[in-house]
Design a protein around this motif. Sequence first.
Motif, PDB file in Angstrom:
ATOM      1  N   GLN A 142      30.154  33.062  49.901  1.00  0.00           N
ATOM      2  CA  GLN A 142      29.947  34.523  49.838  1.00  0.00           C
ATOM      3  C   GLN A 142      31.622  35.410  49.626  1.00  0.00           C
ATOM      4  O   GLN A 142      31.479  36.221  49.777  1.00  0.00           O
ATOM      5  N   ALA A 143      32.475  34.743  50.919  1.00  0.00           N
ATOM      6  CA  ALA A 143      33.034  35.153  50.494  1.00  0.00           C
ATOM      7  C   ALA A 143      34.044  35.681  49.689  1.00  0.00           C
ATOM      8  O   ALA A 143      34.984  36.163  49.134  1.00  0.00           O
ATOM      9  N   ALA A 144      34.084  33.930  48.762  1.00  0.00           N
ATOM     10  CA  ALA A 144      35.491  34.396  47.979  1.00  0.00           C
ATOM     11  C   ALA A 144      34.219  34.960  46.925  1.00  0.00           C
ATOM     12  O   ALA A 144      35.548  35.847  45.757  1.00  0.00           O
ATOM     13  N   GLY A 145      33.693  35.332  46.878  1.00  0.00           N
ATOM     14  CA  GLY A 145      33.310  36.351  45.585  1.00  0.00           C
ATOM     15  C   GLY A 145      33.007  37.755  46.109  1.00  0.00           C
ATOM     16  O   GLY A 145      33.375  38.481  45.232  1.00  0.00           O
ATOM     17  N   VAL A 146      33.568  38.044  47.204  1.00  0.00           N
ATOM     18  CA  VAL A 146      33.817  39.134  47.767  1.00  0.00           C
ATOM     19  C   VAL A 146      35.426  39.500  48.111  1.00  0.00           C
ATOM     20  O   VAL A 146      35.426  40.729  47.478  1.00  0.00           O
ATOM     21  N   PHE A 147      35.746  38.494  47.830  1.00  0.00           N
ATOM     22  CA  PHE A 147      37.185  38.864  47.535  1.00  0.00           C
ATOM     23  C   PHE A 147      37.596  38.762  46.192  1.00  0.00           C
ATOM     24  O   PHE A 147      38.113  39.739  45.762  1.00  0.00           O
ATOM     25  N   GLY A 148      36.887  38.123  45.256  1.00  0.00           N
ATOM     26  CA  GLY A 148      37.211  38.568  43.595  1.00  0.00           C
ATOM     27  C   GLY A 148      36.052  39.825  43.591  1.00  0.00           C
ATOM     28  O   GLY A 148      37.195  40.766  42.731  1.00  0.00           O
ATOM     29  N   GLN A 149      35.372  40.511  43.749  1.00  0.00           N
ATOM     30  CA  GLN A 149      35.114  42.004  43.990  1.00  0.00           C
ATOM     31  C   GLN A 149      35.915  42.847  44.674  1.00  0.00           C
ATOM     32  O   GLN A 149      36.344  44.031  43.763  1.00  0.00           O
ATOM     33  N   TYR A 150      36.430  43.085  45.766  1.00  0.00           N
ATOM     34  CA  TYR A 150      37.262  43.790  46.148  1.00  0.00           C
ATOM     35  C   TYR A 150      38.995  43.151  45.215  1.00  0.00           C
ATOM     36  O   TYR A 150      39.046  44.590  44.979  1.00  0.00           O
ATOM     37  N   MET A 151      38.954  42.809  44.425  1.00  0.00           N
ATOM     38  CA  MET A 151      40.286  42.117  43.528  1.00  0.00           C
ATOM     39  C   MET A 151      39.945  43.481  42.762  1.00  0.00           C
ATOM     40  O   MET A 151      40.994  44.199  42.168  1.00  0.00           O
ATOM     41  N   ALA A 152      38.766  43.172  42.172  1.00  0.00           N
ATOM     42  CA  ALA A 152      38.078  43.644  40.807  1.00  0.00           C
ATOM     43  C   ALA A 152      38.105  45.849  41.187  1.00  0.00           C
ATOM     44  O   ALA A 152      38.684  46.578  40.029  1.00  0.00           O
ATOM     45  N   SER A 153      38.353  45.725  41.914  1.00  0.00           N
ATOM     46  CA  SER A 153      38.021  47.401  42.356  1.00  0.00           C
ATOM     47  C   SER A 153      39.100  48.408  42.341  1.00  0.00           C
ATOM     48  O   SER A 153      39.352  49.285  42.834  1.00  0.00           O
ATOM     49  N   GLN A 154      39.950  47.164  43.023  1.00  0.00           N
ATOM     50  CA  GLN A 154      41.400  47.615  43.248  1.00  0.00           C
ATOM     51  C   GLN A 154      42.784  46.833  42.114  1.00  0.00           C
ATOM     52  O   GLN A 154      43.352  48.040  42.028  1.00  0.00           O
ATOM     53  N   GLY A 155      41.592  46.981  40.993  1.00  0.00           N
ATOM     54  CA  GLY A 155      42.735  46.862  39.467  1.00  0.00           C
ATOM     55  C   GLY A 155      43.427  45.758  39.562  1.00  0.00           C
ATOM     56  O   GLY A 155      44.252  45.715  38.501  1.00  0.00           O
ATOM     57  N   MET A 156      43.032  44.624  40.051  1.00  0.00           N
ATOM     58  CA  MET A 156      44.335  43.701  40.506  1.00  0.00           C
ATOM     59  C   MET A 156      43.778  42.642  39.754  1.00  0.00           C
ATOM     60  O   MET A 156      42.299  42.321  38.941  1.00  0.00           O
ATOM     61  N   ASP A 157      43.852  41.372  38.374  1.00  0.00           N
ATOM     62  CA  ASP A 157      43.603  40.445  38.252  1.00  0.00           C
ATOM     63  C   ASP A 157      43.895  38.954  38.239  1.00  0.00           C
ATOM     64  O   ASP A 157      44.526  39.531  39.082  1.00  0.00           O
ATOM     65  N   LEU A 158      43.238  38.376  37.741  1.00  0.00           N
ATOM     66  CA  LEU A 158      43.311  36.433  38.414  1.00  0.00           C
ATOM     67  C   LEU A 158      44.031  35.823  38.144  1.00  0.00           C
ATOM     68  O   LEU A 158      43.842  35.951  36.270  1.00  0.00           O
ATOM     69  N   VAL A 159      44.411  34.709  38.127  1.00  0.00           N
ATOM     70  CA  VAL A 159      45.338  33.822  37.709  1.00  0.00           C
ATOM     71  C   VAL A 159      44.417  32.786  38.524  1.00  0.00           C
ATOM     72  O   VAL A 159      44.544  32.909  39.745  1.00  0.00           O
ATOM     73  N   PHE A 160      44.250  31.623  38.157  1.00  0.00           N
ATOM     74  CA  PHE A 160      43.516  30.691  38.828  1.00  0.00           C
ATOM     75  C   PHE A 160      43.631  29.524  38.325  1.00  0.00           C
ATOM     76  O   PHE A 160      44.108  29.578  36.840  1.00  0.00           O
ATOM     77  N   GLY A 161      43.232  28.119  38.602  1.00  0.00           N
ATOM     78  CA  GLY A 161      43.119  26.372  38.261  1.00  0.00           C
ATOM     79  C   GLY A 161      42.859  26.826  36.814  1.00  0.00           C
ATOM     80  O   GLY A 161      42.157  25.559  36.454  1.00  0.00           O
ATOM     81  N   GLY A 162      41.627  27.938  36.380  1.00  0.00           N
ATOM     82  CA  GLY A 162      40.677  27.426  35.582  1.00  0.00           C
ATOM     83  C   GLY A 162      39.767  26.138  35.381  1.00  0.00           C
ATOM     84  O   GLY A 162      38.740  26.636  34.235  1.00  0.00           O
ATOM     85  N   GLY A 163      38.938  26.624  36.513  1.00  0.00           N
ATOM     86  CA  GLY A 163      37.487  25.662  36.642  1.00  0.00           C
ATOM     87  C   GLY A 163      36.859  26.617  36.807  1.00  0.00           C
ATOM     88  O   GLY A 163      36.862  27.929  37.118  1.00  0.00           O
ATOM     89  N   LYS A 164      35.586  25.923  36.161  1.00  0.00           N
ATOM     90  CA  LYS A 164      34.373  26.378  36.415  1.00  0.00           C
ATOM     91  C   LYS A 164      33.707  26.360  37.448  1.00  0.00           C
ATOM     92  O   LYS A 164      32.498  26.852  37.702  1.00  0.00           O
ATOM     93  N   VAL A 165      33.859  25.331  38.282  1.00  0.00           N
ATOM     94  CA  VAL A 165      33.279  25.134  39.297  1.00  0.00           C
ATOM     95  C   VAL A 165      33.949  25.472  41.010  1.00  0.00           C
ATOM     96  O   VAL A 165      34.839  25.938  41.304  1.00  0.00           O
ATOM     97  N   GLY A 166      32.529  25.310  41.867  1.00  0.00           N
ATOM     98  CA  GLY A 166      32.444  25.548  42.931  1.00  0.00           C
ATOM     99  C   GLY A 166      33.678  27.029  43.737  1.00  0.00           C
ATOM    100  O   GLY A 166      32.964  28.023  42.461  1.00  0.00           O
ATOM    101  N   LEU A 167      34.336  26.812  44.464  1.00  0.00           N
ATOM    102  CA  LEU A 167      34.396  28.427  44.850  1.00  0.00           C
ATOM    103  C   LEU A 167      35.415  28.948  43.393  1.00  0.00           C
ATOM    104  O   LEU A 167      36.093  30.680  43.064  1.00  0.00           O
ATOM    105  N   MET A 168      36.957  28.085  43.039  1.00  0.00           N
ATOM    106  CA  MET A 168      37.457  28.832  42.049  1.00  0.00           C
ATOM    107  C   MET A 168      36.229  29.487  40.883  1.00  0.00           C
ATOM    108  O   MET A 168      36.954  30.708  40.463  1.00  0.00           O
TER     109      MET A 168
END
Length: 186
Positions: A19-45
């Motif tokens: 839940q916290a990972a999703g909220v953080f991602g939503q907040y990033m997007a709402s602030q116009g920020m982009d994500l760099v990550f490990g490329g996986g579809k699994v887990g918190l990533m």
Amino acid sequence: MKIAVFCGSSRGNDERFAQAAGVFGQYMASQGMDLVFGGGKVGLMGVVADAVLAGGREVYGVIPESLRDRELAHQGLTRLDVVSSMHERKALMADMADAFVALPGGPGTMDEIFEAWTWGQLGYHSKPCAFYNVDGYYNELLAFIRTMSGAGFLKPEYAEMVIVKDQPTELVSALENYQPPSRKWS
């Protein structure tokens, strides 16, 4: 701002992490920020990536070929770079990102955030490093960091350069206002 997020390839055993990972991602997007990550579809990533994508922002994945071949790669990203090793993955992510944030995770997450922090301490970059301390997940690690500093293995200014917040709003604000300490041995 592009934020590199390091986090678990598992969801953990408490739904609050996802839940916290999703909220953080939503907040990033709402602030116009982009994500760099490990490329996986699994887990918190996968949770963070999906939240940023749902918010209409760019998501850049970097995955070693061996993990892509195990069908762990997230589909539908803005861009997915496939590299030959974990070393290449970390170097490319570090080059792409403007900041580094560790969400809950295991040894891989620790490896990635500690390397980024060390590089910042040595002056290889001046980008902020942070722990998103969901429900006190990092409290014991933070106590150990204080132990390292108290024992003389980590100068206080380098211990304090790591941002620790438990709310996305405070964390993003701290990233945006970060001022790096002077380089070690400068």
